[in-house]
Design a protein around this motif. Structure first.
Motif, PDB file in Angstrom:
ATOM      1  N   ALA A   1       0.820  -1.212   0.000  1.00 60.90           N
ATOM      2  CA  ALA A   1       0.000   0.000   0.000  1.00 60.90           C
ATOM      3  C   ALA A   1       0.854   1.261   0.000  1.00 60.90           C
ATOM      4  CB  ALA A   1      -0.923  -0.012   1.221  1.00 60.90           C
ATOM      5  N   THR A   2       1.915   1.279   0.799  1.00 62.97           N
ATOM      6  CA  THR A   2       2.766   2.462   0.890  1.00 62.97           C
ATOM      7  C   THR A   2       3.458   2.741  -0.441  1.00 62.97           C
ATOM      8  OG1 THR A   2       3.166   1.909   3.214  1.00 62.97           O
ATOM      9  CG2 THR A   2       4.582   3.574   2.233  1.00 62.97           C
ATOM     10  N   CYS A   3       3.979   1.688  -1.071  1.00 65.76           N
ATOM     11  CA  CYS A   3       4.618   1.866  -2.379  1.00 65.76           C
ATOM     12  C   CYS A   3       3.617   2.380  -3.408  1.00 65.76           C
ATOM     13  CB  CYS A   3       5.219   0.540  -2.852  1.00 65.76           C
ATOM     14  SG  CYS A   3       6.670  -0.013  -1.917  1.00 65.76           S
ATOM     15  N   GLN A   4       2.386   1.890  -3.339  1.00 67.31           N
ATOM     16  CA  GLN A   4       1.364   2.309  -4.289  1.00 67.31           C
ATOM     17  C   GLN A   4       0.966   3.767  -4.066  1.00 67.31           C
ATOM     18  OE1 GLN A   4      -2.574   0.249  -4.305  1.00 67.31           O
ATOM     19  NE2 GLN A   4      -1.897  -0.548  -6.280  1.00 67.31           N
ATOM     20  N   VAL A   5       0.813   4.155  -2.808  1.00 67.66           N
ATOM     21  CA  VAL A   5       0.452   5.538  -2.488  1.00 67.66           C
ATOM     22  C   VAL A   5       1.552   6.496  -2.924  1.00 67.66           C
ATOM     23  CG1 VAL A   5       0.084   7.150  -0.577  1.00 67.66           C
ATOM     24  CG2 VAL A   5      -1.128   4.973  -0.612  1.00 67.66           C
ATOM     25  N   MET A   6       2.810   6.112  -2.681  1.00 68.28           N
ATOM     26  CA  MET A   6       3.925   6.971  -3.082  1.00 68.28           C
ATOM     27  C   MET A   6       4.044   7.064  -4.605  1.00 68.28           C
ATOM     28  SD  MET A   6       5.115   8.198  -0.377  1.00 68.28           S
ATOM     29  CE  MET A   6       3.942   7.947   0.942  1.00 68.28           C
ATOM     30  N   GLU A   7       3.732   5.981  -5.293  1.00 71.04           N
ATOM     31  CA  GLU A   7       3.818   5.978  -6.757  1.00 71.04           C
ATOM     32  C   GLU A   7       2.774   6.890  -7.381  1.00 71.04           C
ATOM     33  OE1 GLU A   7       3.321   2.918 -10.578  1.00 71.04           O
ATOM     34  OE2 GLU A   7       3.163   2.150  -8.528  1.00 71.04           O
ATOM     35  N   PHE A   8       1.514   6.777  -6.907  1.00 65.44           N
ATOM     36  CA  PHE A   8       0.420   7.540  -7.507  1.00 65.44           C
ATOM     37  C   PHE A   8       0.211   8.899  -6.849  1.00 65.44           C
ATOM     38  CE2 PHE A   8      -0.868   3.081  -8.409  1.00 65.44           C
ATOM     39  CZ  PHE A   8      -0.798   3.139  -9.787  1.00 65.44           C
ATOM     40  N   GLY A   9       0.765   9.094  -5.663  1.00 62.51           N
ATOM     41  CA  GLY A   9       0.574  10.353  -4.955  1.00 62.51           C
ATOM     42  C   GLY A   9      -0.820  10.521  -4.407  1.00 62.51           C
ATOM     43  N   SER A  10      -1.561   9.428  -4.287  1.00 63.09           N
ATOM     44  CA  SER A  10      -2.935   9.494  -3.791  1.00 63.09           C
ATOM     45  C   SER A  10      -3.324   8.154  -3.188  1.00 63.09           C
ATOM     46  CB  SER A  10      -3.899   9.849  -4.927  1.00 63.09           C
ATOM     47  OG  SER A  10      -3.901   8.825  -5.914  1.00 63.09           O
ATOM     48  N   ALA A  11      -4.443   8.164  -2.481  1.00 64.61           N
ATOM     49  CA  ALA A  11      -4.995   6.935  -1.896  1.00 64.61           C
ATOM     50  C   ALA A  11      -6.449   6.816  -2.300  1.00 64.61           C
ATOM     51  CB  ALA A  11      -4.873   6.949  -0.374  1.00 64.61           C
ATOM     52  N   SER A  12      -6.895   5.583  -2.481  1.00 64.76           N
ATOM     53  CA  SER A  12      -8.283   5.327  -2.880  1.00 64.76           C
ATOM     54  C   SER A  12      -8.863   4.231  -1.997  1.00 64.76           C
ATOM     55  CB  SER A  12      -8.350   4.923  -4.350  1.00 64.76           C
ATOM     56  OG  SER A  12      -9.666   4.587  -4.722  1.00 64.76           O
ATOM     57  N   ALA A  13     -10.128   4.381  -1.642  1.00 64.10           N
ATOM     58  CA  ALA A  13     -10.763   3.437  -0.727  1.00 64.10           C
ATOM     59  C   ALA A  13     -10.972   2.062  -1.334  1.00 64.10           C
ATOM     60  CB  ALA A  13     -12.113   4.006  -0.247  1.00 64.10           C
ATOM     61  N   ASP A  14     -10.956   1.963  -2.653  1.00 65.91           N
ATOM     62  CA  ASP A  14     -11.221   0.674  -3.288  1.00 65.91           C
ATOM     63  C   ASP A  14      -9.960  -0.073  -3.695  1.00 65.91           C
ATOM     64  OD1 ASP A  14     -10.377   2.254  -5.347  1.00 65.91           O
ATOM     65  OD2 ASP A  14     -12.043   1.781  -6.701  1.00 65.91           O
ATOM     66  N   ARG A  15      -8.800   0.409  -3.320  1.00 66.78           N
ATOM     67  CA  ARG A  15      -7.564  -0.281  -3.680  1.00 66.78           C
ATOM     68  C   ARG A  15      -7.426  -1.584  -2.899  1.00 66.78           C
ATOM     69  NH1 ARG A  15      -3.423   4.775  -4.230  1.00 66.78           N
ATOM     70  NH2 ARG A  15      -4.213   5.496  -6.235  1.00 66.78           N
ATOM     71  N   GLY A  16      -6.815  -2.562  -3.552  1.00 65.26           N
ATOM     72  CA  GLY A  16      -6.589  -3.846  -2.898  1.00 65.26           C
ATOM     73  C   GLY A  16      -7.693  -4.860  -3.110  1.00 65.26           C
ATOM     74  N   LEU A  17      -8.712  -4.515  -3.896  1.00 64.19           N
ATOM     75  CA  LEU A  17      -9.808  -5.456  -4.126  1.00 64.19           C
ATOM     76  C   LEU A  17      -9.288  -6.747  -4.761  1.00 64.19           C
ATOM     77  CD1 LEU A  17     -12.664  -3.130  -5.452  1.00 64.19           C
ATOM     78  CD2 LEU A  17     -12.633  -4.377  -3.282  1.00 64.19           C
ATOM     79  N   LEU A  18      -9.651  -7.883  -4.176  1.00 64.74           N
ATOM     80  CA  LEU A  18      -9.312  -9.231  -4.639  1.00 64.74           C
ATOM     81  C   LEU A  18      -7.826  -9.567  -4.511  1.00 64.74           C
ATOM     82  CD1 LEU A  18     -11.514  -9.496  -7.865  1.00 64.74           C
ATOM     83  CD2 LEU A  18     -12.068 -10.275  -5.552  1.00 64.74           C
ATOM     84  N   LYS A  19      -7.023  -8.682  -3.931  1.00 66.07           N
ATOM     85  CA  LYS A  19      -5.595  -8.966  -3.810  1.00 66.07           C
ATOM     86  C   LYS A  19      -5.327 -10.153  -2.894  1.00 66.07           C
ATOM     87  CE  LYS A  19      -3.904  -5.875  -6.536  1.00 66.07           C
ATOM     88  NZ  LYS A  19      -3.297  -6.300  -7.820  1.00 66.07           N
ATOM     89  N   GLU A  20      -6.217 -10.369  -1.910  1.00 65.98           N
ATOM     90  CA  GLU A  20      -6.013 -11.509  -1.013  1.00 65.98           C
ATOM     91  C   GLU A  20      -6.079 -12.832  -1.777  1.00 65.98           C
ATOM     92  OE1 GLU A  20     -10.253 -10.104  -1.016  1.00 65.98           O
ATOM     93  OE2 GLU A  20      -8.345  -9.162  -0.532  1.00 65.98           O
ATOM     94  N   PHE A  21      -7.003 -12.911  -2.731  1.00 62.92           N
ATOM     95  CA  PHE A  21      -7.135 -14.135  -3.513  1.00 62.92           C
ATOM     96  C   PHE A  21      -5.979 -14.290  -4.499  1.00 62.92           C
ATOM     97  CE2 PHE A  21     -11.534 -12.971  -2.359  1.00 62.92           C
ATOM     98  CZ  PHE A  21     -11.835 -14.068  -1.582  1.00 62.92           C
ATOM     99  N   GLU A  22      -5.539 -13.183  -5.079  1.00 60.38           N
ATOM    100  CA  GLU A  22      -4.409 -13.245  -6.007  1.00 60.38           C
ATOM    101  C   GLU A  22      -3.136 -13.678  -5.279  1.00 60.38           C
ATOM    102  OE1 GLU A  22      -4.445  -9.362  -7.694  1.00 60.38           O
ATOM    103  OE2 GLU A  22      -6.125  -9.780  -9.040  1.00 60.38           O
ATOM    104  N   ALA A  23      -2.960 -13.207  -4.039  1.00 61.13           N
ATOM    105  CA  ALA A  23      -1.793 -13.620  -3.257  1.00 61.13           C
ATOM    106  C   ALA A  23      -1.846 -15.112  -2.964  1.00 61.13           C
ATOM    107  CB  ALA A  23      -1.734 -12.822  -1.954  1.00 61.13           C
ATOM    108  N   ILE A  24      -3.023 -15.605  -2.593  1.00 63.26           N
ATOM    109  CA  ILE A  24      -3.171 -17.031  -2.288  1.00 63.26           C
ATOM    110  C   ILE A  24      -2.920 -17.873  -3.533  1.00 63.26           C
ATOM    111  CG2 ILE A  24      -4.852 -18.811  -1.651  1.00 63.26           C
ATOM    112  CD1 ILE A  24      -6.073 -16.746   0.297  1.00 63.26           C
ATOM    113  N   ILE A  25      -3.413 -17.414  -4.688  1.00 56.97           N
ATOM    114  CA  ILE A  25      -3.199 -18.162  -5.927  1.00 56.97           C
ATOM    115  C   ILE A  25      -1.705 -18.213  -6.261  1.00 56.97           C
ATOM    116  CG2 ILE A  25      -3.665 -18.241  -8.399  1.00 56.97           C
ATOM    117  CD1 ILE A  25      -6.376 -16.941  -7.809  1.00 56.97           C
ATOM    118  N   CYS A  26      -0.990 -17.101  -6.068  1.00 58.21           N
ATOM    119  CA  CYS A  26       0.459 -17.105  -6.288  1.00 58.21           C
ATOM    120  C   CYS A  26       1.130 -18.181  -5.441  1.00 58.21           C
ATOM    121  CB  CYS A  26       1.059 -15.742  -5.931  1.00 58.21           C
ATOM    122  SG  CYS A  26       0.760 -14.421  -7.102  1.00 58.21           S
TER     123      CYS A  26
END
Length: 373
Positions: A280-305
Protein backbone atom coordinates in the motif's frame (compact mmCIF):
# COMPACT_ATOMS: atom_id res chain seq x y z
CA UNK A 1 33.08 -53.05 6.51
CA UNK A 2 31.82 -51.22 3.44
CA UNK A 3 30.67 -54.53 1.90
CA UNK A 4 28.86 -55.45 5.07
CA UNK A 5 27.05 -52.14 5.05
CA UNK A 6 26.13 -52.52 1.39
CA UNK A 7 24.82 -56.05 1.94
CA UNK A 8 22.91 -55.17 5.10
CA UNK A 9 19.16 -55.83 4.96
CA UNK A 10 17.11 -52.84 3.96
CA UNK A 11 15.10 -51.10 6.69
CA UNK A 12 11.48 -51.77 5.78
CA UNK A 13 10.46 -48.49 7.42
CA UNK A 14 12.28 -46.52 4.72
CA UNK A 15 10.17 -46.05 1.63
CA UNK A 16 11.85 -45.88 -1.77
CA UNK A 17 11.09 -42.77 -3.80
CA UNK A 18 12.05 -42.63 -7.45
CA UNK A 19 14.07 -39.76 -8.86
CA UNK A 20 10.97 -38.53 -10.70
CA UNK A 21 8.96 -38.45 -7.53
CA UNK A 22 11.76 -36.67 -5.68
CA UNK A 23 11.62 -33.98 -8.34
CA UNK A 24 7.83 -33.81 -8.21
CA UNK A 25 7.72 -33.13 -4.47
CA UNK A 26 9.86 -30.00 -4.83
CA UNK A 27 7.41 -27.16 -4.14
CA UNK A 28 9.05 -24.87 -6.70
CA UNK A 29 8.60 -27.30 -9.60
CA UNK A 30 5.16 -26.04 -10.65
CA UNK A 31 6.32 -22.42 -10.49
CA UNK A 32 9.41 -23.16 -12.57
CA UNK A 33 7.43 -25.00 -15.25
CA UNK A 34 4.73 -22.34 -15.32
CA UNK A 35 7.26 -19.51 -15.60
CA UNK A 36 9.03 -21.17 -18.54
CA UNK A 37 5.69 -21.85 -20.23
CA UNK A 38 4.35 -18.28 -20.02
CA UNK A 39 7.65 -16.78 -21.19
CA UNK A 40 7.74 -19.08 -24.20
CA UNK A 41 4.05 -18.44 -24.92
CA UNK A 42 4.24 -14.64 -24.85
CA UNK A 43 7.61 -14.54 -26.58
CA UNK A 44 5.89 -16.24 -29.51
CA UNK A 45 2.66 -14.22 -29.57
CA UNK A 46 3.78 -10.83 -28.21
CA UNK A 47 7.52 -10.80 -28.75
CA UNK A 48 7.35 -8.14 -31.47
CA UNK A 49 5.07 -5.79 -29.54
CA UNK A 50 7.69 -4.40 -27.15
CA UNK A 51 6.91 -6.72 -24.26
CA UNK A 52 10.56 -7.71 -23.99
CA UNK A 53 11.93 -4.25 -24.67
CA UNK A 54 13.26 -2.11 -21.81
CA UNK A 55 9.90 -0.50 -21.01
CA UNK A 56 7.98 -3.75 -21.46
CA UNK A 57 10.29 -5.68 -19.16
CA UNK A 58 9.97 -2.98 -16.51
CA UNK A 59 6.18 -3.02 -16.82
CA UNK A 60 5.75 -6.72 -16.10
CA UNK A 61 8.55 -6.65 -13.53
CA UNK A 62 6.74 -3.99 -11.50
CA UNK A 63 3.44 -5.85 -11.73
CA UNK A 64 5.16 -9.09 -10.69
CA UNK A 65 6.84 -7.29 -7.79
CA UNK A 66 3.48 -6.05 -6.53
CA UNK A 67 2.12 -9.59 -6.48
CA UNK A 68 5.37 -10.82 -4.96
CA UNK A 69 5.28 -8.48 -1.96
CA UNK A 70 1.93 -9.76 -0.71
CA UNK A 71 2.60 -13.34 -1.82
CA UNK A 72 5.59 -13.65 0.54
CA UNK A 73 3.47 -12.84 3.59
CA UNK A 74 0.63 -15.06 2.41
CA UNK A 75 3.09 -17.90 1.72
CA UNK A 76 4.62 -18.00 5.20
CA UNK A 77 1.17 -17.77 6.77
CA UNK A 78 -0.21 -20.60 4.61
CA UNK A 79 2.77 -22.82 5.40
CA UNK A 80 1.95 -22.15 9.06
CA UNK A 81 -1.52 -23.52 8.32
CA UNK A 82 -3.56 -20.30 8.25
CA UNK A 83 -5.15 -17.88 5.75
CA UNK A 84 -5.55 -14.11 5.78
CA UNK A 85 -8.44 -12.93 3.62
CA UNK A 86 -8.08 -9.36 4.89
CA UNK A 87 -4.87 -8.61 2.93
CA UNK A 88 -6.71 -6.76 0.17
CA UNK A 89 -8.74 -4.68 2.59
CA UNK A 90 -5.59 -4.00 4.60
CA UNK A 91 -4.03 -2.48 1.48
CA UNK A 92 -6.93 -0.05 1.00
CA UNK A 93 -7.16 0.68 4.75
CA UNK A 94 -3.46 1.41 5.25
CA UNK A 95 -3.21 3.60 2.15
CA UNK A 96 -6.23 5.67 3.18
CA UNK A 97 -5.04 5.91 6.78
CA UNK A 98 -1.67 7.19 5.62
CA UNK A 99 -3.26 9.78 3.33
CA UNK A 100 -5.72 11.05 5.96
CA UNK A 101 -3.00 11.46 8.57
CA UNK A 102 -0.56 13.22 6.24
CA UNK A 103 -2.85 15.35 4.07
CA UNK A 104 -5.79 16.15 6.36
CA UNK A 105 -4.29 15.88 9.85
CA UNK A 106 -0.96 17.49 9.08
CA UNK A 107 1.27 14.63 10.22
CA UNK A 108 4.77 14.57 8.71
CA UNK A 109 4.91 11.92 6.02
CA UNK A 110 7.43 9.79 7.88
CA UNK A 111 5.29 9.69 11.03
CA UNK A 112 2.15 8.85 9.02
CA UNK A 113 4.00 5.95 7.41
CA UNK A 114 5.37 4.60 10.70
CA UNK A 115 2.03 4.96 12.50
CA UNK A 116 0.25 3.20 9.66
CA UNK A 117 2.69 0.29 9.83
CA UNK A 118 2.26 0.06 13.60
CA UNK A 119 -1.55 0.02 13.35
CA UNK A 120 -1.61 -2.55 10.54
CA UNK A 121 0.81 -4.88 12.32
CA UNK A 122 -1.31 -4.55 15.46
CA UNK A 123 -4.40 -5.54 13.46
CA UNK A 124 -2.49 -8.54 12.11
CA UNK A 125 -1.58 -9.50 15.68
CA UNK A 126 -5.23 -9.15 16.71
CA UNK A 127 -6.31 -11.43 13.86
CA UNK A 128 -3.77 -14.02 14.93
CA UNK A 129 -4.70 -13.74 18.59
CA UNK A 130 -8.41 -14.18 17.82
CA UNK A 131 -7.71 -17.25 15.69
CA UNK A 132 -5.58 -18.89 18.36
CA UNK A 133 -7.70 -17.78 21.33
CA UNK A 134 -11.10 -18.74 19.95
CA UNK A 135 -10.08 -21.74 17.87
CA UNK A 136 -12.13 -20.38 14.97
CA UNK A 137 -10.84 -21.02 11.44
CA UNK A 138 -8.63 -18.18 10.20
CA UNK A 139 -10.86 -18.11 7.12
CA UNK A 140 -13.78 -16.87 9.24
CA UNK A 141 -11.84 -14.44 11.41
CA UNK A 142 -10.04 -12.75 8.52
CA UNK A 143 -13.19 -12.73 6.39
CA UNK A 144 -14.74 -10.65 9.14
CA UNK A 145 -11.65 -8.42 9.11
CA UNK A 146 -12.00 -8.06 5.35
CA UNK A 147 -15.44 -6.49 5.72
CA UNK A 148 -14.57 -4.48 8.82
CA UNK A 149 -11.47 -2.91 7.30
CA UNK A 150 -13.11 -2.20 3.95
CA UNK A 151 -16.09 -0.60 5.70
CA UNK A 152 -13.85 1.50 7.96
CA UNK A 153 -11.83 2.61 4.94
CA UNK A 154 -14.85 3.87 3.03
CA UNK A 155 -16.52 5.40 6.10
CA UNK A 156 -13.33 7.06 7.32
CA UNK A 157 -12.48 8.59 3.96
CA UNK A 158 -15.97 10.05 3.60
CA UNK A 159 -16.08 11.22 7.24
CA UNK A 160 -12.77 13.06 7.07
CA UNK A 161 -12.68 14.21 3.45
CA UNK A 162 -16.18 13.75 1.92
CA UNK A 163 -14.57 11.72 -0.87
CA UNK A 164 -13.14 8.25 -1.45
CA UNK A 165 -9.98 9.37 -3.24
CA UNK A 166 -7.43 11.54 -1.45
CA UNK A 167 -4.78 13.31 -3.51
CA UNK A 168 -1.91 15.50 -2.38
CA UNK A 169 0.20 12.74 -0.83
CA UNK A 170 2.95 13.35 -3.39
CA UNK A 171 3.32 16.96 -2.28
CA UNK A 172 3.46 15.94 1.38
CA UNK A 173 6.15 13.36 0.56
CA UNK A 174 8.49 15.86 -1.10
CA UNK A 175 11.66 16.24 0.95
CA UNK A 176 10.62 13.54 3.39
CA UNK A 177 13.40 11.20 4.51
CA UNK A 178 11.31 8.02 4.63
CA UNK A 179 9.03 8.34 1.59
CA UNK A 180 11.75 7.65 -1.03
CA UNK A 181 12.33 4.22 0.52
CA UNK A 182 8.89 3.28 -0.79
CA UNK A 183 8.36 5.56 -3.78
CA UNK A 184 11.75 6.34 -5.22
CA UNK A 185 13.99 4.61 -7.75
CA UNK A 186 17.57 3.36 -7.60
CA UNK A 187 20.39 2.85 -10.13
CA UNK A 188 19.47 5.98 -12.11
CA UNK A 189 23.11 6.62 -12.98
CA UNK A 190 23.50 3.06 -14.21
CA UNK A 191 20.53 3.39 -16.59
CA UNK A 192 21.82 6.70 -17.99
CA UNK A 193 25.24 5.10 -18.52
CA UNK A 194 23.65 2.11 -20.29
CA UNK A 195 21.69 4.56 -22.45
CA UNK A 196 24.95 6.26 -23.46
CA UNK A 197 26.33 2.84 -24.39
CA UNK A 198 23.25 2.08 -26.48
CA UNK A 199 22.27 -0.91 -24.31
CA UNK A 200 18.78 0.31 -23.36
CA UNK A 201 16.07 2.14 -25.26
CA UNK A 202 16.09 5.93 -25.25
CA UNK A 203 13.69 8.67 -26.30
CA UNK A 204 14.26 9.77 -29.88
CA UNK A 205 12.46 13.11 -29.93
CA UNK A 206 11.39 15.98 -27.71
CA UNK A 207 13.14 17.47 -24.69
CA UNK A 208 14.05 14.00 -23.41
CA UNK A 209 15.78 12.81 -26.57
CA UNK A 210 18.71 10.58 -25.69
CA UNK A 211 17.50 9.90 -22.17
CA UNK A 212 16.66 6.31 -21.15
CA UNK A 213 13.03 5.25 -21.37
CA UNK A 214 13.46 3.59 -17.98
CA UNK A 215 15.35 5.79 -15.53
CA UNK A 216 15.80 3.37 -12.65
CA UNK A 217 14.48 0.44 -10.67
CA UNK A 218 11.32 1.28 -8.66
CA UNK A 219 11.48 0.62 -4.92
CA UNK A 220 8.56 -1.85 -5.11
CA UNK A 221 10.93 -4.16 -7.02
CA UNK A 222 13.62 -3.71 -4.37
CA UNK A 223 11.12 -4.47 -1.61
CA UNK A 224 9.91 -7.56 -3.46
CA UNK A 225 13.41 -8.97 -3.88
CA UNK A 226 14.30 -8.14 -0.29
CA UNK A 227 11.19 -9.80 1.12
CA UNK A 228 11.71 -12.93 -0.98
CA UNK A 229 15.31 -13.23 0.22
CA UNK A 230 14.30 -12.65 3.82
CA UNK A 231 11.36 -15.07 3.64
CA UNK A 232 13.45 -17.80 2.02
CA UNK A 233 16.23 -17.35 4.59
CA UNK A 234 13.76 -17.39 7.47
CA UNK A 235 12.04 -20.51 6.19
CA UNK A 236 15.09 -22.57 5.27
CA UNK A 237 17.95 -21.34 7.46
CA UNK A 238 16.48 -20.63 10.90
CA UNK A 239 14.73 -22.50 13.69
CA UNK A 240 11.76 -20.20 13.20
CA UNK A 241 11.38 -21.69 9.72
CA UNK A 242 11.19 -25.15 11.26
CA UNK A 243 8.57 -23.85 13.66
CA UNK A 244 6.52 -22.47 10.75
CA UNK A 245 6.56 -25.84 8.97
CA UNK A 246 5.80 -27.71 12.19
CA UNK A 247 2.93 -25.39 13.14
CA UNK A 248 1.26 -25.91 9.78
CA UNK A 249 2.06 -29.61 9.48
CA UNK A 250 0.76 -30.89 12.81
CA UNK A 251 -0.12 -28.33 15.45
CA UNK A 252 -0.64 -30.82 18.25
CA UNK A 253 2.61 -32.69 17.62
CA UNK A 254 4.47 -29.38 17.36
CA UNK A 255 3.12 -28.35 20.77
CA UNK A 256 4.27 -31.64 22.26
CA UNK A 257 7.87 -31.07 21.18
CA UNK A 258 7.98 -27.51 22.47
CA UNK A 259 7.29 -25.46 19.35
CA UNK A 260 5.66 -22.10 20.30
CA UNK A 261 2.79 -22.63 17.86
CA UNK A 262 0.60 -19.76 19.08
CA UNK A 263 3.41 -17.21 18.98
CA UNK A 264 4.65 -18.46 15.60
CA UNK A 265 1.25 -18.16 13.94
CA UNK A 266 0.58 -14.72 15.41
CA UNK A 267 3.95 -13.54 14.07
CA UNK A 268 2.98 -14.81 10.61
CA UNK A 269 -0.30 -12.85 10.72
CA UNK A 270 1.72 -9.77 11.66
CA UNK A 271 4.17 -10.36 8.83
CA UNK A 272 1.33 -10.76 6.31
CA UNK A 273 -0.09 -7.41 7.50
CA UNK A 274 3.37 -5.85 7.20
CA UNK A 275 3.67 -7.02 3.58
CA UNK A 276 0.23 -5.63 2.75
CA UNK A 277 1.26 -2.28 4.25
CA UNK A 278 4.47 -2.26 2.19
CA UNK A 279 2.39 -2.81 -0.94
CA UNK A 280 0.00 0.00 0.00
CA UNK A 281 2.77 2.46 0.89
CA UNK A 282 4.62 1.87 -2.38
CA UNK A 283 1.36 2.31 -4.29
CA UNK A 284 0.45 5.54 -2.49
CA UNK A 285 3.92 6.97 -3.08
CA UNK A 286 3.82 5.98 -6.76
CA UNK A 287 0.42 7.54 -7.51
CA UNK A 288 0.57 10.35 -4.95
CA UNK A 289 -2.94 9.49 -3.79
CA UNK A 290 -4.99 6.93 -1.90
CA UNK A 291 -8.28 5.33 -2.88
CA UNK A 292 -10.76 3.44 -0.73
CA UNK A 293 -11.22 0.67 -3.29
CA UNK A 294 -7.56 -0.28 -3.68
CA UNK A 295 -6.59 -3.85 -2.90
CA UNK A 296 -9.81 -5.46 -4.13
CA UNK A 297 -9.31 -9.23 -4.64
CA UNK A 298 -5.60 -8.97 -3.81
CA UNK A 299 -6.01 -11.51 -1.01
CA UNK A 300 -7.13 -14.13 -3.51
CA UNK A 301 -4.41 -13.25 -6.01
CA UNK A 302 -1.79 -13.62 -3.26
CA UNK A 303 -3.17 -17.03 -2.29
CA UNK A 304 -3.20 -18.16 -5.93
CA UNK A 305 0.46 -17.10 -6.29
CA UNK A 306 1.32 -19.23 -3.26
CA UNK A 307 -0.66 -22.23 -4.52
CA UNK A 308 0.98 -22.00 -7.94
CA UNK A 309 4.29 -21.92 -6.09
CA UNK A 310 3.57 -25.35 -4.63
CA UNK A 311 2.18 -24.65 -1.17
CA UNK A 312 -0.45 -27.03 0.16
CA UNK A 313 -3.75 -25.57 1.30
CA UNK A 314 -3.51 -27.80 4.37
CA UNK A 315 -0.26 -26.15 5.52
CA UNK A 316 3.14 -27.51 6.44
CA UNK A 317 4.57 -27.43 2.90
CA UNK A 318 5.58 -24.70 0.50
CA UNK A 319 8.30 -22.38 -0.73
CA UNK A 320 8.79 -18.62 -0.80
CA UNK A 321 10.75 -18.98 -4.04
CA UNK A 322 7.80 -20.88 -5.51
CA UNK A 323 5.42 -18.09 -4.45
CA UNK A 324 7.74 -15.55 -6.09
CA UNK A 325 7.65 -17.55 -9.33
CA UNK A 326 3.87 -17.59 -9.10
CA UNK A 327 3.94 -13.79 -8.85
CA UNK A 328 6.18 -13.59 -11.93
CA UNK A 329 3.71 -15.76 -13.84
CA UNK A 330 0.91 -13.38 -12.88
CA UNK A 331 2.85 -10.29 -13.92
CA UNK A 332 3.94 -11.72 -17.26
CA UNK A 333 0.44 -12.98 -18.11
CA UNK A 334 -1.30 -9.75 -17.13
CA UNK A 335 1.04 -7.59 -19.18
CA UNK A 336 1.37 -10.21 -21.93
CA UNK A 337 -2.35 -10.09 -22.59
CA UNK A 338 -2.10 -6.32 -22.95
CA UNK A 339 0.82 -6.50 -25.38
CA UNK A 340 -0.93 -9.26 -27.33
CA UNK A 341 -4.05 -7.03 -27.63
CA UNK A 342 -6.15 -9.70 -25.93
CA UNK A 343 -9.24 -9.01 -23.85
CA UNK A 344 -8.14 -8.07 -20.31
CA UNK A 345 -10.95 -10.11 -18.73
CA UNK A 346 -9.13 -13.25 -19.92
CA UNK A 347 -6.71 -12.66 -17.05
CA UNK A 348 -9.46 -13.71 -14.61
CA UNK A 349 -10.10 -16.80 -16.70
CA UNK A 350 -6.41 -17.60 -16.47
CA UNK A 351 -6.48 -17.19 -12.67
CA UNK A 352 -9.34 -19.65 -12.33
CA UNK A 353 -7.82 -22.24 -14.64
CA UNK A 354 -4.34 -22.11 -13.16
CA UNK A 355 -5.72 -22.26 -9.61
CA UNK A 356 -7.65 -25.42 -10.45
CA UNK A 357 -4.62 -27.01 -12.12
CA UNK A 358 -2.33 -26.06 -9.23
CA UNK A 359 -4.67 -27.47 -6.59
CA UNK A 360 -4.99 -30.76 -8.47
CA UNK A 361 -1.22 -31.03 -8.83
CA UNK A 362 -0.61 -30.12 -5.20
CA UNK A 363 -3.15 -32.71 -4.07
CA UNK A 364 -1.27 -35.34 -6.07
CA UNK A 365 2.01 -34.20 -4.51
CA UNK A 366 0.49 -34.42 -1.02
CA UNK A 367 -0.50 -38.02 -1.73
CA UNK A 368 3.05 -38.79 -2.81
CA UNK A 369 4.44 -37.28 0.40
CA UNK A 370 1.97 -38.98 2.74
CA UNK A 371 1.81 -42.26 0.85
CA UNK A 372 -1.98 -41.98 0.35
CA UNK A 373 -3.66 -43.62 -2.61
Amino acid sequence: MADATANAPKDERIKDISSLRKALIRPELGGICGTILVFVLFASIAGDSGMFGTQGIMNWTVVSAQFMVIAVGACLLMIAGEFDLSIGSMIGFSGMLMAVMSVHMGFPMWSAILLTFAICIAIGALNGWLVMRTGLPSFIVTLASLYILRGLTIWGSIFFTRQTIISGVGEKAEGDWLAPIFGGTIFKGLFYWMADQGWVETFTRGNRAGQPVVEGVPMIVVWAIGLVIFGHWLLTRTKHGNWIFASGGDKQAANYVGVPVTRTKIYMFMFAAFCACVFATCQVMEFGSASADRGLLKEFEAIICVVIGGALLTGGYGSVVGAALGAIIFGVVQQGLFFANAESSLFRVFLGVILLVAVVMNTYIRRIITGER
